[in-house]
Write a protein that holds these residues in place. Structure first.
Motif, mmCIF file in Angstrom:
data_model
loop_
_atom_site.group_PDB
_atom_site.id
_atom_site.type_symbol
_atom_site.label_atom_id
_atom_site.label_comp_id
_atom_site.label_asym_id
_atom_site.label_seq_id
_atom_site.Cartn_x
_atom_site.Cartn_y
_atom_site.Cartn_z
ATOM 1 N N LEU A 180 0.837 -1.198 0.000
ATOM 2 C CA LEU A 180 0.000 0.000 0.000
ATOM 3 C C LEU A 180 0.877 1.256 0.000
ATOM 4 N N GLY A 182 0.793 5.605 0.096
ATOM 5 C CA GLY A 182 -0.049 6.734 0.467
ATOM 6 C C GLY A 182 -0.495 6.702 1.909
ATOM 7 N N ASP A 183 -1.411 7.596 2.232
ATOM 8 C CA ASP A 183 -1.886 7.755 3.601
ATOM 9 C C ASP A 183 -3.055 6.811 3.881
ATOM 10 N N THR A 184 -3.266 6.523 5.149
ATOM 11 C CA THR A 184 -4.380 5.681 5.576
ATOM 12 C C THR A 184 -5.700 6.278 5.084
ATOM 13 N N HIS A 186 -6.450 6.503 1.982
ATOM 14 C CA HIS A 186 -6.246 6.867 0.577
ATOM 15 C C HIS A 186 -5.119 6.022 -0.029
ATOM 16 N N GLU A 187 -5.029 4.781 0.424
ATOM 17 C CA GLU A 187 -3.923 3.938 -0.028
ATOM 18 C C GLU A 187 -4.095 3.506 -1.478
#
Length: 375
Positions: A180, A182-184, A186-187
Motif C-alpha cells: 500500500l 499513500g496515507d491511511t 487513501h492507499e
C-alpha cells in the motif's frame, strides 16, 4: 549455431527478431515510455533519427532483462547498463515515486524528468498496464504493477487474488502480495510479484515464451495440444508439465482468465536443452468478458468454453478420467473459496468491491463442475 541467422517477421504483427530475442524486448508499457522520451528529445533536436525496433530492444535495462540473454556492445559491455556495475532497478522504497511518474505518463502530463527517471525501470514480461521492475526487501527482483487511471475495479488486488487462488489450487505461481502506498484511507494498492527468471543468488535462468517454443506467429490460432507436443519433445519432465498445464486450463476457465495468449505461458531452461513449465503469471479474472480462451484447446476443439471439453481432452495431458476429476475437484474447491480469500488481509478487497468480480467466479461452468463432482 554460429554465423549470420536470417529472420523475417511472419506477419506485420510479429517481431522482426527471432522469438527468444523478441521475448526480451520491451512490452507495450515499456515501448510507450521509450517512445515518449524519444519524442521529447526529438522536439529539442530534430536531427535525431526515428526509433527502430533495435533501439527498443537495446533500451531494456540489462540488469532486469528477461531470462539469460544479454546484448553485448562489442567492447565487453552490456546494453543497456550503467558504468561501474551500478543499476537502474530501484529498491522497493522508491515505489511511490515510480507510481507518481507512471501516473503522469498515463495522463499525458509527464515531464522530461519523469521519463528519464522511468527509463530502465520498465519490464518486458508482457502487458500494457503501468508497471516497473524493483528489488524487493529481500533483495530479489520483482515486478510492481500499478492501478491504471482507466480501471473500473481493483485490478491489482484482483491479480493477487487470482495468484493466491492458483496456489491453493495446486498451481506453481510466483509469490505475490499487495503493498500500500499513500496515507491511511487513501492507499494505492500495488501488486508486487517476484520474478521467476532469477534464482536465490540472482543468477539468470534462460526463459522463452510458449510462442517462441512453438515458433508461432501472432496471426495464427495455436493450441494447447501443440504446446503439449512441444513439451514432449523438449520438456525435462513432460508428464508432470502436461498435467500441470491442464490444471491451469481448468483454473483459467473457472476464474474467467481469458488473456491466455502464448506469451502469457513460459518455460525455464533446466539443462541439456530441456525446459520446464515456468510458474504461472499474468493471471487475471475478467468479469466483463466472455468465457472463451485466446489459445485453442486443440485444432479440432477451438477455444476453451466449458469444463466438458477439457475433460474430454484430459488424456492428451496424461490424465485418466479419475485423475482429471481429482484435479477438477481441487481447482473447484480453491475457486469456491474466492470470497474469503478476497476479503482476507493478503488481498484486502472490501465487501462492496466483491460485486465487481462475481461474474468471473460464480457462473454456469462452476455449476457444471459441481454437478460433475457430485457437490
Amino acid at each position: 549455431m554460429p554465423g549470420h541467422q536470417p529472420h523475417k517477421a511472419a506477419s506485420p504483427l510479429d517481431s522482426v527478431f527471432p522469438g527468444a530475442i523478441a521475448d526480451t524486448a520491451p512490452d507495450a508499457w515499456g515501448r510507450c515510455l521509450i517512445a515518449r522520451d524519444h519524442a521529447k528529445r526529438r522536439r529539442a533536436d530534430p536531427r535525431l533519427a526515428a526509433l527502430t525496433e533495435l533501439d527498443y530492444l537495446l533500451a531494456v535495462d540489462d540488469f532486469s532483462r528477461v531470462g539469460a540473454l544479454r546484448v553485448g556492445d562489442g567492447e565487453g559491455g552490456w546494453q543497456a547498463s550503467l558504468a561501474g556495475g551500478r543499476r537502474r532497478t530501484p529498491p522497493l522504497i522508491e515505489l511511490a515515486r515510480i507510481y507518481q511518474a507512471s501516473r503522469a505518463v498515463e495522463r499525458r502530463q509527464e515531464s522530461a524528468e519523469d521519463l528519464r527517471y522511468l527509463q530502465g525501470k520498465g519490464t518486458s514480461l508482457g502487458g500494457m498496464r503501468p508497471k516497473c521492475t524493483i528489488v524487493d526487501e529481500d533483495g530479489l527482483l520483482a515486478i510492481g504493477k500499478f492501478p491504471s487511471v482507466s480501471d473500473t475495479r481493483s485490478v491489482t488486488r484482483g491479480e493477487v487474488l487470482a495468484l493466491r487462488l492458483a496456489a491453493q489450487a495446486g498451481i506453481e505461481v510466483a509469490p505475490a502480495r499487495i503493498v500500500l502506498l499513500g496515507d491511511t484511507g487513501h492507499e494505492v494498492p500495488v501488486a508486487v510479484i517476484h520474478r521467476f527468471d532469477r534464482d536465490r543468488d540472482d543468477a539468470r535462468i534462460p526463459y522463452q515464451s510458449a510462442a517462441s517454443l512453438l515458433q508461432a506467429s501472432r496471426d495464427e490460432d495455436r493450441s494447447y495440444t501443440e504446446i503439449i507436443d512441444a513439451i514432449r519433445a523438449h520438456g525435462h519432465a513432460p508428464t508432470t508439465d502436461a498435467r500441470a498445464l491442464w490444471r491451469r486450463l481448468v483454473f483459467n476457465l473457472l476464474i474467467t482468465n481469458v488473456d491466455d495468449h502464448l506469451r502469457n505461458h513460459g518455460f525455464l531452461h533446466v539443462g541439456r536443452g530441456l525446459w520446464r513449465l515456468a510458474p504461472a503469471f499474468d493471471i487475471n479474472s475478467f468479469p466483463d468478458k466472455d468465457r472463451e480462451s485466446k489459445t485453442w484447446l486443440s485444432e479440432r476443439d477451438g477455444p476453451i468454453t466449458d469444463v466438458a471439453m477439457l475433460l474430454a481432452r484430459a488424456s492428451y495431458f496424461a490424465l485418466d478420467e479419475q485423475q482429471a476429476l481429482t484435479v477438477l475437484g481441487e481447482v473447484y474447491s480453491a475457486v469456491s473459496n474466492w470470497r474469503q480469500v478476497a476479503l482476507g488481509p493478503e488481498v484486502g478487497l472490501r465487501a462492496v468491491e466483491l460485486d465487481d468480480f462475481v461474474p468471473a467466479f460464480e457462473h454456469e461452468q462452476m455449476n457444471a463442475a459441481a454437478v460433475l463432482l457430485g457437490r
